[in-house]
Design an enzyme around this catalytic site. Structure first.
Site: not given
Length: 234
Positions: A111-113
């Site tokens: 998950i890129d946040h």
């Protein structure tokens, strides 16, 4: 911004992997391109094939995975696990199909946040596309998928070696029953140890310690062991 540090042969010459991989549990190699072509995949797999000559640890491969056909090529080219990002927002059916062939333990979802006005935003397509879903909702969706682990990657901290943003752990909740790894900002031994001290974190991913800091991986592992963090000693 992507920073080029060298090509496959540069990596092999400077690290040899024989010593470097004595201090890590696995390695992740990702094809970072929004819409990789057949030529891109071929070049990527050629590079992985070269690196595998010196690698004797599990390998996770990722980048551009959209369907079961490309997944087969990843496993045929040496993957022990595959890394998925964009697909986790789009097609749960494909993920379940992959799990039925290779097992859920072979799937890792990243998950890129990024924080904007103190709100956590999620991105796909190499960090270029904002997704209209909250972290909690996305984590709950992933928790019901057949995958082995989740990686939380901070776009803000990625590559800066200034420390891992552990505040995101406050937003995870308690319902996630899959191992969580954290990525982005690890640049010295203390950063890894502070993250691994959290009961919510199963592992830390770093590129800075691998690329730039000589014996950084060895020092980080030894430092963590001295902090009584439970790691395999080898």
């Amino acid at each position: 911004r992507l920073q080029r540090v060298g090509d496959v042969h540069w990596l092999m010459k400077n690290f040899g992997f024989g010593k470097t991989t004595n201090y890590i549990d696995e390695i992740i190699i990702v094809l970072v391109k929004k819409n990789p072509t057949e030529k891109d995949f071929n070049s990527f797999f050629t590079g992985v094939s070269e690196l595998r000559k010196k690698l004797f640890i599990p390998i996770t491969l990722g980048g551009g995975i959209r369907d079961i056909k490309i997944v087969k090529r990843f496993f045929d080219n040496g993957a022990d696990k595959i890394l998925i990002n964009t697909l986790a927002f789009k097609n749960n059916e494909v993920i379940e199909k992959i799990a039925s062939f290779y097992g859920s333990q072979a799937i890792c979802i990243m998950i890129d946040h990024k924080k904007i006005n103190n709100e956590i935003n999620l991105y796909s397509c190499c960090g270029t596309k904002l997704e209209a879903i909250s972290l909690q909702e996305h984590l709950e969706n992933i928790n019901h998928l057949s995958c082995g682990e989740i990686i939380l990657n901070s776009i803000d901290n990625d590559g800066n070696a200034a420390g891992i943003d552990l505040t995101i752990l406050n937003d995870i909740g308690t319902a996630i029953d899959k191992p969580i790894l954290i990525m982005g900002g690890a640049g010295k031994p203390e950063h890894l140890s502070s993250a691994l001290s959290s009961k919510k974190i199963s592992g830390v991913i770093t590129a800075n310690l691998f690329n730039f800091l000589g014996e950084g991986l060895k020092l980080a592992r030894n430092f963590a062991l001295k902090q009584n963090i439970r790691l395999a000693e080898f």
